[in-house]
Design a protein around this motif. Structure first.
Motif, mmCIF file in Angstrom:
data_model
loop_
_atom_site.group_PDB
_atom_site.id
_atom_site.type_symbol
_atom_site.label_atom_id
_atom_site.label_comp_id
_atom_site.label_asym_id
_atom_site.label_seq_id
_atom_site.Cartn_x
_atom_site.Cartn_y
_atom_site.Cartn_z
ATOM 1 N N VAL A 35 0.834 -1.204 0.000
ATOM 2 C CA VAL A 35 0.000 0.000 0.000
ATOM 3 C C VAL A 35 0.870 1.256 0.000
ATOM 4 O O VAL A 35 0.613 2.197 -0.753
ATOM 5 N N THR A 36 1.905 1.278 0.824
ATOM 6 C CA THR A 36 2.772 2.458 0.882
ATOM 7 C C THR A 36 3.502 2.675 -0.443
ATOM 8 O O THR A 36 3.581 3.805 -0.930
ATOM 9 N N LEU A 37 3.998 1.615 -1.025
ATOM 10 C CA LEU A 37 4.662 1.723 -2.323
ATOM 11 C C LEU A 37 3.683 2.212 -3.390
ATOM 12 O O LEU A 37 4.010 3.111 -4.181
ATOM 13 N N THR A 38 2.492 1.666 -3.388
ATOM 14 C CA THR A 38 1.461 2.097 -4.340
ATOM 15 C C THR A 38 1.110 3.565 -4.136
ATOM 16 O O THR A 38 0.951 4.315 -5.111
ATOM 17 N N MET A 39 1.015 3.976 -2.886
ATOM 18 C CA MET A 39 0.687 5.373 -2.598
ATOM 19 C C MET A 39 1.813 6.319 -3.035
ATOM 20 O O MET A 39 1.546 7.411 -3.529
ATOM 21 N N ILE A 40 3.061 5.887 -2.870
ATOM 22 C CA ILE A 40 4.185 6.719 -3.317
ATOM 23 C C ILE A 40 4.140 6.884 -4.835
ATOM 24 O O ILE A 40 4.319 7.989 -5.360
ATOM 25 N N VAL A 41 3.880 5.793 -5.549
ATOM 26 C CA VAL A 41 3.766 5.870 -7.011
ATOM 27 C C VAL A 41 2.585 6.754 -7.395
ATOM 28 O O VAL A 41 2.704 7.612 -8.281
#
Length: 142
Positions: A35-41
């Motif tokens: 989720v955090t990686l997706t949110m950063i992208v």
């Protein structure tokens, strides 16, 4: 067969609730990371995300993942082996994980409501784990 007195005098010092929390945290951290990686992208595409901050956020997320794998391994191993050394090291590594979680909760470039929710849950789990780890270390040492 062991005599009955031997069976009655053996105590389990490892913590079942702590082990269960380590197990749940393994899956939650995978969810957290994705989720955090997706949110950063997502933030890098929707907002004007400065490149140096994008690289910083991705680097810190990878460092946090490495710390989390090490922390969960040492904590689980120490708990099952009833060894205060790995449990204490896991507790020390948790400090770094807490700082990085607070970074993603408060200090990253853009903080969305999803970031607040998933980091709050992670910090709550860290709090519960730390209390149980301290109690388990006390039981093993004492």
């Amino acid at each position: 067969l062991l005599p009955l007195e031997t069976l009655n005098n053996s105590y389990q010092l490892s913590s079942i609730p702590l082990q269960l929390l380590f197990y749940i945290n393994q899956f939650y951290y995978i969810f957290y990371f994705v989720v955090t990686l997706t949110m950063i992208v997502y933030k890098s595409h929707v907002f004007s995300y400065p490149d140096q901050f994008l690289a910083l956020d991705l680097t810190l997320l990878c460092i946090m993942a490495t710390l989390e794998v090490l922390r969960l391994y040492l904590g689980s191993r120490g708990n099952l082996a009833e060894d205060e050394g790995p449990l204490g090291l896991s507790l020390a590594i948790m400090i770094g994980s807490i700082v990085l979680s607070v970074y993603f909760l408060v200090w990253q470039t853009y903080v969305l409501k999803v970031d607040v929710i998933i980091n709050s849950v992670l910090l709550l789990m860290y709090g519960l784990e730390s209390v149980l780890q301290v109690l388990t270390i006390a039981a093993v040492v004492g």
